[in-house]
Design a protein around this motif. Sequence first.
Motif, PDB file in Angstrom:
ATOM      1  N   ARG A  24      47.684  34.244  42.294  1.00  0.00           N
ATOM      2  CA  ARG A  24      48.990  33.873  41.730  1.00  0.00           C
ATOM      3  C   ARG A  24      48.998  34.083  40.224  1.00  0.00           C
ATOM      4  N   LEU A  25      50.121  34.575  39.714  1.00  0.00           N
ATOM      5  CA  LEU A  25      50.343  34.761  38.291  1.00  0.00           C
ATOM      6  C   LEU A  25      51.416  33.775  37.857  1.00  0.00           C
TER       7      LEU A  25
ATOM      8  N   ALA B 191      52.510  41.411  38.486  1.00  0.00           N
ATOM      9  CA  ALA B 191      51.819  40.796  39.621  1.00  0.00           C
ATOM     10  C   ALA B 191      51.696  41.790  40.776  1.00  0.00           C
TER      11      ALA B 191
ATOM     12  N   ALA C 297      44.574  36.196  37.608  1.00  0.00           N
ATOM     13  CA  ALA C 297      45.645  36.051  38.595  1.00  0.00           C
ATOM     14  C   ALA C 297      45.226  36.638  39.938  1.00  0.00           C
TER      15      ALA C 297
END
Length: 299
Positions: free
Chosen positions: A165-166, A215, A160
């Motif tokens: 981005r997760l 995140a 990620a």
Amino acid sequence: MTATSPTLLVTGASGHLGRRVVELLLEARKGPLIVTTREPSKLADLAARGVVVRKADFDDASTLDAAFAGAERLLLVSTDSLDVPGRRITQHRHAVEAARRVGVKHVVYTSLTRPEPDSPITLAKDHWATEQALAASGLGFTVLRNNVYMEMLLHSLPQAVAQGRLVTATGTGATAYVTREDCARAAVAALASSYEGQRVLEITGPSAVTQAELARFAGELSGRPVESVAVDTASLAAGLVAHGLPAPMAEAYASFDAAVAQGRMSGVSTAIADLTGHAPVDIRDFLSAHRAVFAAKGH
């Protein structure tokens, strides 16, 4: 150990969890100790340390009486046979039936958080059926319902970070991640204890976290922003397949997200501390200790 120590048996001793349980038992001088595996040659080092190593084929029930003979307390580590639907249930039932036949007094089983029949997790039915087999066996048992391993995050979070981005289908749900080490220590404590009744324990970390929180923390550890992206379960599975994961495995991973979204994985218990006398590792401490993994992906 004393002359009156019960004989302990650990199945699946070649696997990550089983092997660690054996190492901890040896460190604590618990035993006498029997281990089983499909390939005894892989455990020659344990045999050299005085552990009784036996071959066990859970697909062939006729081999299990000899494999389990003499054991008083048995740790049944759930098998990794996920290739054929229903195979793992049959294997576990064979093990429970053999344990009853040879006179095992207590079985400790590594299950899954809340594996009720309505769980969306594809693997849950195997664990639920095994729990029911234990309940019907008349044996004493301890079911350890292990939550998701923190170690899984050492794969997903660095990716990620690299992508910025997760992507998850967990919604606002949280997960009470737990380390494999804490699960191993809980299993050792349950196996070596004198408890003879029947109990089901939720094995969790000390807190539950959302993917959005993870995140943000991954971003802090790496020095790079990581956006939390929410998708539905079908889209998540399709994306995993597009990245090369076999469809059944992608569906299994996505099904865990569905359970998290339903709030099934967020419960926090004191079971690890109650069993071991030590609090489980907190997820921030665990990830901070592996900061180098994030730095490698972040630059």
